[in-house]
Design a protein around this motif. Structure first.
Motif, PDB file in Angstrom:
ATOM      1  N   VAL A 197       0.854  -1.191   0.000  1.00  0.00           N
ATOM      2  CA  VAL A 197       0.000   0.000   0.000  1.00  0.00           C
ATOM      3  C   VAL A 197       0.888   1.239   0.000  1.00  0.00           C
ATOM      4  O   VAL A 197       1.686   1.426   0.922  1.00  0.00           O
ATOM      5  CB  VAL A 197      -0.945   0.027   1.226  1.00  0.00           C
ATOM      6  CG1 VAL A 197      -1.819   1.283   1.192  1.00  0.00           C
ATOM      7  CG2 VAL A 197      -1.811  -1.217   1.258  1.00  0.00           C
ATOM      8  N   TRP A 198       0.770   2.033  -1.057  1.00  0.00           N
ATOM      9  CA  TRP A 198       1.495   3.308  -1.142  1.00  0.00           C
ATOM     10  C   TRP A 198       0.653   4.402  -0.513  1.00  0.00           C
ATOM     11  O   TRP A 198      -0.567   4.486  -0.730  1.00  0.00           O
ATOM     12  CB  TRP A 198       1.769   3.653  -2.605  1.00  0.00           C
ATOM     13  CG  TRP A 198       2.289   5.057  -2.812  1.00  0.00           C
ATOM     14  CD1 TRP A 198       3.582   5.456  -2.833  1.00  0.00           C
ATOM     15  CD2 TRP A 198       1.508   6.242  -3.033  1.00  0.00           C
ATOM     16  NE1 TRP A 198       3.674   6.813  -3.038  1.00  0.00           N
ATOM     17  CE2 TRP A 198       2.405   7.330  -3.165  1.00  0.00           C
ATOM     18  CE3 TRP A 198       0.139   6.496  -3.117  1.00  0.00           C
ATOM     19  CZ2 TRP A 198       1.971   8.634  -3.375  1.00  0.00           C
ATOM     20  CZ3 TRP A 198      -0.293   7.804  -3.329  1.00  0.00           C
ATOM     21  CH2 TRP A 198       0.618   8.859  -3.466  1.00  0.00           C
ATOM     22  N   LYS A 199       1.275   5.244   0.314  1.00  0.00           N
ATOM     23  CA  LYS A 199       0.588   6.381   0.915  1.00  0.00           C
ATOM     24  C   LYS A 199       1.469   7.623   0.811  1.00  0.00           C
ATOM     25  O   LYS A 199       2.646   7.576   1.178  1.00  0.00           O
ATOM     26  CB  LYS A 199       0.265   6.130   2.401  1.00  0.00           C
ATOM     27  CG  LYS A 199      -0.762   5.046   2.644  1.00  0.00           C
ATOM     28  CD  LYS A 199      -1.068   4.915   4.135  1.00  0.00           C
ATOM     29  CE  LYS A 199      -2.104   3.843   4.398  1.00  0.00           C
ATOM     30  NZ  LYS A 199      -2.393   3.718   5.858  1.00  0.00           N
ATOM     31  N   ALA A 200       0.900   8.704   0.314  1.00  0.00           N
ATOM     32  CA  ALA A 200       1.606   9.985   0.332  1.00  0.00           C
ATOM     33  C   ALA A 200       1.819  10.395   1.780  1.00  0.00           C
ATOM     34  O   ALA A 200       0.935  10.223   2.628  1.00  0.00           O
ATOM     35  CB  ALA A 200       0.795  11.048  -0.406  1.00  0.00           C
ATOM     36  N   GLY A 207      -9.520   9.232   1.161  1.00  0.00           N
ATOM     37  CA  GLY A 207      -9.154   8.203   0.202  1.00  0.00           C
ATOM     38  C   GLY A 207      -8.139   8.647  -0.824  1.00  0.00           C
ATOM     39  O   GLY A 207      -7.597   7.810  -1.565  1.00  0.00           O
ATOM     40  N   GLN A 208      -7.862   9.937  -0.903  1.00  0.00           N
ATOM     41  CA  GLN A 208      -6.845  10.429  -1.821  1.00  0.00           C
ATOM     42  C   GLN A 208      -5.465  10.230  -1.194  1.00  0.00           C
ATOM     43  O   GLN A 208      -5.304  10.300   0.010  1.00  0.00           O
ATOM     44  CB  GLN A 208      -7.068  11.917  -2.125  1.00  0.00           C
ATOM     45  CG  GLN A 208      -8.450  12.240  -2.686  1.00  0.00           C
ATOM     46  CD  GLN A 208      -8.741  11.535  -3.987  1.00  0.00           C
ATOM     47  OE1 GLN A 208      -7.922  11.541  -4.899  1.00  0.00           O
ATOM     48  NE2 GLN A 208      -9.902  10.913  -4.083  1.00  0.00           N
ATOM     49  N   GLY A 209      -4.456   9.995  -2.044  1.00  0.00           N
ATOM     50  CA  GLY A 209      -3.109   9.795  -1.522  1.00  0.00           C
ATOM     51  C   GLY A 209      -2.855   8.400  -1.009  1.00  0.00           C
ATOM     52  O   GLY A 209      -1.881   8.169  -0.286  1.00  0.00           O
ATOM     53  N   VAL A 210      -3.707   7.431  -1.399  1.00  0.00           N
ATOM     54  CA  VAL A 210      -3.538   6.029  -1.009  1.00  0.00           C
ATOM     55  C   VAL A 210      -3.795   5.163  -2.240  1.00  0.00           C
ATOM     56  O   VAL A 210      -4.771   5.380  -2.967  1.00  0.00           O
ATOM     57  CB  VAL A 210      -4.516   5.619   0.114  1.00  0.00           C
ATOM     58  CG1 VAL A 210      -4.325   4.145   0.470  1.00  0.00           C
ATOM     59  CG2 VAL A 210      -4.331   6.482   1.347  1.00  0.00           C
TER      60      VAL A 210
END
Length: 384
Positions: A147-150, A157-160
């Motif tokens: 799982v990539w997360k900013a 839900g944005q940035g994931v």
């Protein structure tokens, strides 16, 4: 200090739906409010005493706003923290305290906080640039899927993103981020903790969250969570440990995974009223927004018990619809017992934008869940 019907001013950074619901409580208690938000169409504008339009990430704007209030709180984490630190140094009370906010604002820093304080969380790696992720994959350090997360500025839900192949990296921004192990879990849970300046602490019952598979947004929040009592106790204890280590003031929503082995892992936290607590407006003795006000004003904390089982359904913009909003079939859900819609006041809809929520209360959680499903299938957030 006299907060009620006085010259006391509470400042709120952010004018979205959380702020609007917070203002229900300040109006009830006759607390004078200032709100800062970048949008002239912010939902808070109609409910606060004074509204200021400005950039929440601009130092001078936030600093100037904060100099004219007695206590400053937030309804969104993406604010200029350097301005808040200067205000705090100059005697303005800021809640959550900037030390806690700085930890939470960056997901990489937040994850390091958990490991440093022996708080269980998913294994992760921290990267400064996307190219470092590619190097790690090439050298066998990172395995698919993950799982990539900013690290910053993710919201709703944005940035994931779940990364299953190198191709999935193509559209990711080239900035600081983390890569988390994919956790096979039974449930996603949340516990809201309230803490005042005296150190008094209370928790709300554990809730269970069901997510939209594409938008990574909560579709349903179910209270009480349909889990074993021992698991609920463990989740509450871990949430209290996070709260104690962070020493926040106000609300702290702690989101967690329940693994297949019934371990509890902290996913992330939010130091403010939270989507997982919206049901409390109808289902609890003291709703989360009143509780946040009590906590930041160092007042006695309210009863967190539920009066009745509650389920929250998020109302989000339908796919394929952008423009002036229409709540299709809202009259039909109003006919159902125990159903209360909350419309946030956003005039423009777009796919997956949070436009409102509906609370369903019932003595029986299974009956409430069936009604919630009917609500979800009936009401549609579309454009003209």
């Amino acid at each position: 200090m006299n907060y009620f019907s006085s010259d006391f001013i509470l400042g709120i950074l952010g004018g979205g739906q959380l702020g609007k619901m917070l203002l229900y409580e300040t109006r009830k208690l006759d607390i004078y409010t200032h709100v800062l938000d970048p949008s002239n169409e912010a939902p808070c504008k109609i409910a606060c005493n004074k509204f200021f339009k400005g950039d929440l990430l601009d130092f001078d704007t936030v600093y100037k706003f904060g100099k004219n209030v007695d206590i400053l709180t937030i309804e969104i984490e993406n604010v200029n923290i350097e301005a808040l630190e200067k205000l705090e140094d100059e005697g303005v009370q800021v809640y959550p305290p900037t030390k806690a906010l700085r930890t939470i604002q960056n997901k990489a820093t937040q994850k390091l906080f958990y490991t440093d304080h022996n708080i269980p969380t998913a294994p992760f790696s921290r990267f400064a640039y996307k190219s470092e992720i590619e190097d790690s994959i090439a050298n066998g350090g990172l395995q698919f899927p993950f799982v990539w997360k900013a690290a910053q500025f993710g919201y709703d839900g944005q940035g994931v993103k779940v990364v299953r192949s190198v191709k999935d990296l193509d559209d990711l921004p080239n900035g600081e981020c983390i890569a988390e192990d994919m956790i096979p879990f039974k449930n996603e849970l949340a516990v809201i903790v309230a803490r005042n300046l005296n150190g008094d602490v209370v928790t709300y019952p554990v809730v269970e969250m069901e997510f939209h598979p594409e938008a990574n947004q909560v579709e349903y929040v179910i209270c009480p969570a349909r889990i074993d009592e021992a698991v609920a106790k463990k989740a509450t204890e871990i949430a209290l440990k996070v709260s104690n280590e962070m020493k926040h003031v106000g609300l702290l929503a702690v989101e967690m995974f329940q693994t297949k082995e019934d371990k509890i892992l902290v996913n992330e936290v939010a130091p403010r009223p939270h989507n997982s607590g919206h049901h409390t407006i109808e289902s609890s003795y003291t709703n989360q927004f009143e509780q946040h006000i009590r906590a930041i004003l160092n007042l006695p904390l309210g009863n967190t018990e539920s009066k009745v089982a509650g389920i929250m359904v998020n109302l989000v913009g339908a796919e394929g619809h952008t423009g002036d909003v229409v709540y299709e079939n809202i009259e039909d859900i109003l006919k159902l017992n125990g159903v209360t819609p909350h419309v946030y006041g956003k005039k423009q809809t777009r796919p997956f934008r949070k436009m409102g929520h509906v609370t369903i209360v019932n003595k029986d959680i299974d009956t409430a869940r069936k009604i919630a499903q009917r609500v979800k299938e009936t009401i549609k957030v579309i454009s003209k």
